[in-house]
Design an enzyme around this catalytic site. Sequence first.
Site, short mmCIF file in Angstrom:
data_model
loop_
_atom_site.label_atom_id
_atom_site.label_comp_id
_atom_site.label_asym_id
_atom_site.label_seq_id
_atom_site.Cartn_x
_atom_site.Cartn_y
_atom_site.Cartn_z
N THR A 278 0.82 -1.22 0.00
CA THR A 278 0.00 0.00 0.00
C THR A 278 0.85 1.27 0.00
O THR A 278 0.29 2.37 0.00
CB THR A 278 -0.90 0.05 1.25
OG1 THR A 278 -0.04 0.01 2.40
CG2 THR A 278 -1.88 -1.09 1.29
N LYS A 279 2.17 1.15 0.03
CA LYS A 279 3.01 2.33 0.21
C LYS A 279 3.25 3.04 -1.13
O LYS A 279 2.78 2.58 -2.17
CB LYS A 279 4.33 1.92 0.89
CG LYS A 279 4.12 1.23 2.24
CD LYS A 279 3.62 2.17 3.35
CE LYS A 279 2.91 1.49 4.48
NZ LYS A 279 3.72 0.92 5.54
#
Length: 412
Positions: free
Chosen positions: A212-213
């Site tokens: 998700t980064k």
Amino acid sequence: MPCRGESPVSHELPPSGGRADNDSVSTTSIRASYLVFGQPLLEPPEMEEVLDCLRRAWLGTGPKAAEFERRIAAYKGVPHAVALNSCTAGLHLACLVLDLRPGDEVITTPMTFCATVNAIVHAGATPVLADVDPATGNLDPEQVERRLTRRTRALLPVHFAGRAAPMAELMAIADRHGLRVIEDCAHAIETEYRGRKAGTIGDLGVLSFYSTKNIVTGEGGMVLTRDAHFARRTKTLGLHGMSHDAWKRFTDDGHRSYDVEEIGFKYNMMDLQAAIGLHQLARIEAYWQRRQEIWQRYLRELAPLPLELPPPWPADERHALHLFTVQIDPRRCGRTRDEVMHGLHRRRIGTGVHYRSIPSFTVYRDRFGWRPEEYPAAMRLGQNTLSLPLSPRLSDDDVGDVIAALRQELLG
Ligand SMILES: *Cc1c(COP(=O)(O)O)cnc(C)c1O
């Protein structure tokens, strides 16, 4: 991909019309597909590079991981970068190389993912929390001062949501008291603070490439440092404690014998992961620009709604734009954050909570006796904060759906 570390609401949703609950969501407002929070954008070059790993049958740590380290080091302008299989592993090793002893205290933030605190505990030290600035979610230097004791050895700030922590004040405290500083840069790959890159200001900085980064390798992390000794120990401890570059024992450099210098861990990054990261890194600016467009549109179009938007930041800082967090104050919205979150979920919009404050979790209350009320700013943020989708994967229609769904939730 569930949103990490927070009870994501189930993504399984019966087709509209088949819903058990008889709320008033109109079928026209329901998207065809569920908008998964934090889903990364993966493009053909990284797919090709992964295939290249498979064709060469070199999956593990090797030349691609080494190249990814060189390119991240160049991007950050730091001499040493050690690729690992997660930021959590990196935080653990960063704490270990400081040679903390039992009873040594590390001051960190209650507004973070549990991994930040866990790393301190795994390194054998004692975590101490200091409350945050309610506007930014970053450590409040005055609160840090209040938590200093004779046992304090290090500070572990998080650049929350991608906004730089107040590093001048924190480094001044560290200098006055002889403390080390580890920067949790999980949100902060692109972050800059007064001309310096996040992760290169303290003694060690740790990046995350979790799915998700801002740029991803699936699972992955990297430790940055200017200190050759810290870098070497991080590398050694991350690969069983074996002497430097032990992975080369399987290459055509010829067999080399290695020594085992410390009782280490299995934290190395695979080439399969680095293959993805190399191409993600090449697009880091394009992705930041796309998030910037989405960020500006949210600011414009959500302004009329009864919620609080992220505040502006100083001109001499660069925000990494990792999380767009809004505050849902029930007194102002007439709805709780969880009600709004579930409402968005029914409209097939996935959101995240970053974060419920650390003392709100059982294990920390039991083990350290922390009470949420002792950290009121973090507690309130933890109750009211909601992270909206902000991935370069989002289409303009997706962003429009998020805004429309929020409008319907909050204005009825
Ligand atoms: C994601 C995250 C981590 C952990 O990163 P992993 O790469 O998943 O181990 C640590 N700290 C913060 C603030 C994070 O958001």
